[in-house]
Design an enzyme around this catalytic site. Structure first.
Site, PDB file in Angstrom:
ATOM      1  CG  ASP A   1     -19.814 109.958 -63.541  1.00 41.75           C
ATOM      2  OD1 ASP A   1     -19.358 110.424 -64.018  1.00 41.75           O
ATOM      3  OD2 ASP A   1     -20.280 110.281 -62.519  1.00 41.75           O
TER       4      ASP A   1
ATOM      5  NE  ARG B   1     -25.778 101.032 -52.475  1.00 37.18           N
ATOM      6  CZ  ARG B   1     -25.071 101.405 -53.405  1.00 37.18           C
ATOM      7  NH1 ARG B   1     -26.183 102.717 -54.181  1.00 37.18           N
ATOM      8  NH2 ARG B   1     -24.386 100.676 -54.220  1.00 37.18           N
TER       9      ARG B   1
HETATM   10  C1  PRP Z   1     -23.565 104.558 -60.908  1.00 34.80           C
HETATM   11  C2  PRP Z   1     -24.552 104.595 -61.063  1.00 34.80           C
HETATM   12  C3  PRP Z   1     -24.714 104.388 -62.786  1.00 34.80           C
HETATM   13  C4  PRP Z   1     -22.880 104.140 -62.798  1.00 34.80           C
HETATM   14  C5  PRP Z   1     -22.668 105.098 -63.698  1.00 34.80           C
HETATM   15  O1  PRP Z   1     -23.020 103.699 -60.339  1.00 34.80           O
HETATM   16  O2  PRP Z   1     -25.223 103.957 -60.073  1.00 34.80           O
HETATM   17  O3  PRP Z   1     -24.648 102.652 -62.858  1.00 34.80           O
HETATM   18  O4  PRP Z   1     -21.787 104.442 -61.627  1.00 34.80           O
HETATM   19  O5  PRP Z   1     -21.507 106.053 -64.576  1.00 34.80           O
HETATM   20  P1  PRP Z   1     -20.963 105.265 -65.535  1.00 34.80           P
HETATM   21  O6  PRP Z   1     -22.443 107.245 -66.205  1.00 34.80           O
HETATM   22  O7  PRP Z   1     -19.981 106.395 -65.594  1.00 34.80           O
HETATM   23  O8  PRP Z   1     -20.952 104.513 -65.883  1.00 34.80           O
HETATM   24  P2  PRP Z   1     -22.245 102.621 -59.816  1.00 34.80           P
HETATM   25  O9  PRP Z   1     -21.197 101.604 -60.106  1.00 34.80           O
HETATM   26  O10 PRP Z   1     -21.430 103.381 -58.795  1.00 34.80           O
HETATM   27  O11 PRP Z   1     -22.636 101.113 -58.394  1.00 34.80           O
HETATM   28  P3  PRP Z   1     -23.847 101.095 -57.998  1.00 34.80           P
HETATM   29  O12 PRP Z   1     -25.355 101.124 -58.523  1.00 34.80           O
HETATM   30  O13 PRP Z   1     -24.015 100.121 -56.970  1.00 34.80           O
HETATM   31  O14 PRP Z   1     -23.408 102.488 -56.539  1.00 34.80           O
END
Ligand code: PRP
Length: 182
Positions: free
Chosen positions: A105, A167
């Site tokens: 992201d 999930r």
């Molecule tokens: C999500 C995804 C990545 C991160 C990406 O994890 O799994 O690790 O966000 O976003 P970024 O590029 O903006 O850093 P999240 O923090 O939602 O936790 P999760 O994996 O437990 O769902």
């Protein structure tokens, strides 16, 4: 009975489409990694389902590790601060790492992790993400392997959550706005 499907606006990628794409990715990764005995590192929690599928689609001699980070808290957008809440359990010096993510992201998480693993002596760190949302990128980070490039919509399923739920949907879908605005 209430079913999770009711909260989904539309299906972006069906279970079959995901499986087909992962097979292709696995074959490509095999070509690149077959002589490297890579270490696949899954970023918990979102990538746990993708990890299970991609390592079986890529039949290289490898081992697996899991790292947990927190950056989002309970918010839907990244704070930019990444903390390791569970670290990998082995020395990675000289190893070829492939970081497995469900979604790229802003790039904060992978930017941080790539540097972290290089500092620990990894020979190389490549990035494999099922979904890429380049429109949200704030850090200069490009995946080596991408499943699908997605628009800036709130996607859930196949590991991706909203409020830790959804999930376990077998497909990737867009959440109805009323679910996260209520
Ligand atoms: C999500 C995804 C990545 C991160 C990406 O994890 O799994 O690790 O966000 O976003 P970024 O590029 O903006 O850093 P999240 O923090 O939602 O936790 P999760 O994996 O437990 O769902």
């Amino acid at each position: 009975m209430e079913h999770m499907d009711q909260d989904i606006l539309k299906v972006l990628y069906s279970e079959q489409e995901i499986a087909r794409r992962i097979k292709e990715m696995g074959a490509q990764m095999f070509e690149d990694l077959q002589d490297k005995e890579p270490l696949f590192v899954s970023v918990l929690r979102g990538a746990f389902i993708f990890m299970a599928d991609i390592v079986r689609a890529c039949q290289v001699r490898c081992d697996v590790e899991f790292i947990a980070v927190s950056s989002y808290g309970n918010s839907t957008s990244s704070s930019g601060v990444v903390q390791i809440t569970h670290d990998i359990q082995q020395d990675i010096s000289g190893r070829h790492l492939v970081v497995i993510e469900d979604i790229l992201d802003s790039g904060n998480t992978l930017y941080f992790l790539k540097q972290y693993f290089m500092t620990k002596g990894a020979a190389s760190v490549s990035i494999c993400t099922l979904l890429d949302k380049p429109s949200r990128r704030t850090k200069l980070i490009t995946p080596d392997y991408t499943g699908f490039v997605v628009p800036d919509e709130f996607v859930v399923g196949y590991g991706l959550d909203y409020g830790q739920k959804y999930r376990n949907l077998p497909y990737i879908g867009v959440l109805k706005p009323e679910v996260y605005t209520k």
